[in-house]
Design an enzyme around this catalytic site. Sequence first.
Site, PDB file in Angstrom:
ATOM      1  N   ASP A   1       0.831  -1.195   0.000  1.00  0.00           N
ATOM      2  CA  ASP A   1       0.000   0.000   0.000  1.00  0.00           C
ATOM      3  C   ASP A   1       0.874   1.257   0.000  1.00  0.00           C
ATOM      4  O   ASP A   1       1.875   1.340   0.710  1.00  0.00           O
ATOM      5  CB  ASP A   1      -0.886  -0.017   1.253  1.00  0.00           C
TER       6      ASP A   1
ATOM      7  N   GLU B   1      14.882 -15.307  -0.047  1.00  0.00           N
ATOM      8  CA  GLU B   1      15.260 -16.379   0.868  1.00  0.00           C
ATOM      9  C   GLU B   1      14.225 -17.499   0.917  1.00  0.00           C
ATOM     10  O   GLU B   1      14.517 -18.594   1.402  1.00  0.00           O
ATOM     11  CB  GLU B   1      15.459 -15.821   2.281  1.00  0.00           C
TER      12      GLU B   1
END
Length: 547
Positions: A206, A274
Amino acid sequence: MTAPTRREWWRDAVVYQVYVRSFADADGDGVGDLPGITSRLPHLRDLGVDAVWLTPFYTSPQHDHGYDVADYRDVDPRFGTLADADALVARARELDLKVIVDLVPNHTSNEHVWFQQALAAEPGSPERARYLFRTGRDGGESPPNNWMSVFGGHAWTRVEGSDQWYLHLFDSTQPDLDWTNPEVGDMFEEVLRFWLDRGVDGFRVDVAHGLIKAEGLRDQVVTPAEQERRDLAEAGGLDEDGSMIDPPDLADEPMWDQPGVHEVYRRWNAVLAEYPGHRMAVAEAWARTPDAVAAYVRPDELNQAFNFAWLLSPWEAASFAEVVTTTLTAVEAVGGAPTWVLSNHDVNRHVTRYGGGAQGLARARAATLVSLALPGSAYLYQGEELGLEEVDVAPEHRQDPSWFRTGKVGRDGCRVPIPWSGQEPPFGFGPGTEQPWIPQPADWAGLTVEAQDDDPASTLTFYRAALAARRELVHDLPTTATATAVGDVLVVRRGGLTAVLNCGAEPAALAEVLGVGADAVPEAVVGTAPVTDGLLPGDAAVWLREV
């Protein structure tokens, strides 16, 4: 030999936005919730989308319906529990749907523990340094600068009994964080990992363009003409067409799209990398040019950014062609993947924007079909597969904070809970018999999922057919395309697929538009209106496939 890397799923996904309060209500309180969404996930599988994006469901006082977050690592009791969130992710996985959750990093709720600590602390304290507190001008009587809130009025609120003010680019209950403070970045890395560890596939970011402000929080430069229009908007003035004047978009924007914001997303990129399964993030970035938007999707930053130029384009072939061309050029330069969006929870539904009624619906279907033919991802907003229009919500039922701050009709009209079944409100939205949190129109019986399910002419049937055609044809096509305007007709060519959109009122001869003989027009695969004698009706679109 190294095995080939599987193409990232998000590069050509169809993502369906769920506005949590308005999708499905399991407990009968009139507000949508996570168990309700879980129960309706088969609808999304049958529709043919690849992923679901959930608007904020975190602990929140709901002043801006979840975009004022008090705890980023818990579920608001209105919507369920963390166990319900886990169950939703697990059910989506069973249905082969990815899950994207909303992240709100520009501001917190004023009820967040950090902000409560800041109010209790002294000016200059570490607690206040997490936000943007400043001493006011004129001995503390005036705001520290001239910035205005997106929701209307000044972007500063004074701390009671103090000469200090805090910045809020949105509502006063949404104080902006200071992203130059390392604590802020560390906290949001923890939030990312919290939800990644719970199995979510990505994040919608956002106000992605707003995290970093110009150093010193200088005044915004406002030209005399801009100031005149701003004053008219503040006074409730009317435009030439009788509509209320909106505040102007100013050329100088020290609070938006600052260079430092990209460092934030480079850190997030490393976190996402990751985790297995091509986790992703898509930016809500209102930047001024396609190149500025593309900067957010450079290889070491976010993965996608919403293409608001497509949403804002008028119903004109030349305008659509320009947006396609400039978008593809910009994202290709950074190796990114474009997005195409026509509606969301912050804008009028595109059926209404395109004229409403039968004409608006025809145009909306046609624009959707073109979106689905283009390279990249398509983002759909709940209810558009039903052909829903903007609702004129009565003043007593409006809940958008921008309405309370400005008196102007806000975003409630696109957030009305969607209809599932039955002949009267709440149209299967929940087990109760009362109207939901925003009342539904009484004449929606013909628009429910139940009513449209077996209707070959319904909007729902069209969406299912279009998405099925996309799965069959589009994924193996080139990631580039060309777009040209031939009079009122848009022609998009992508490998062996051609999408034609007639923005005019009169039928268009496909052979003439394509520059081929009548017997050389490719086969029509899917369309929004029948092609008869080689003529594509006005406000219609078709996919043509070379065989």
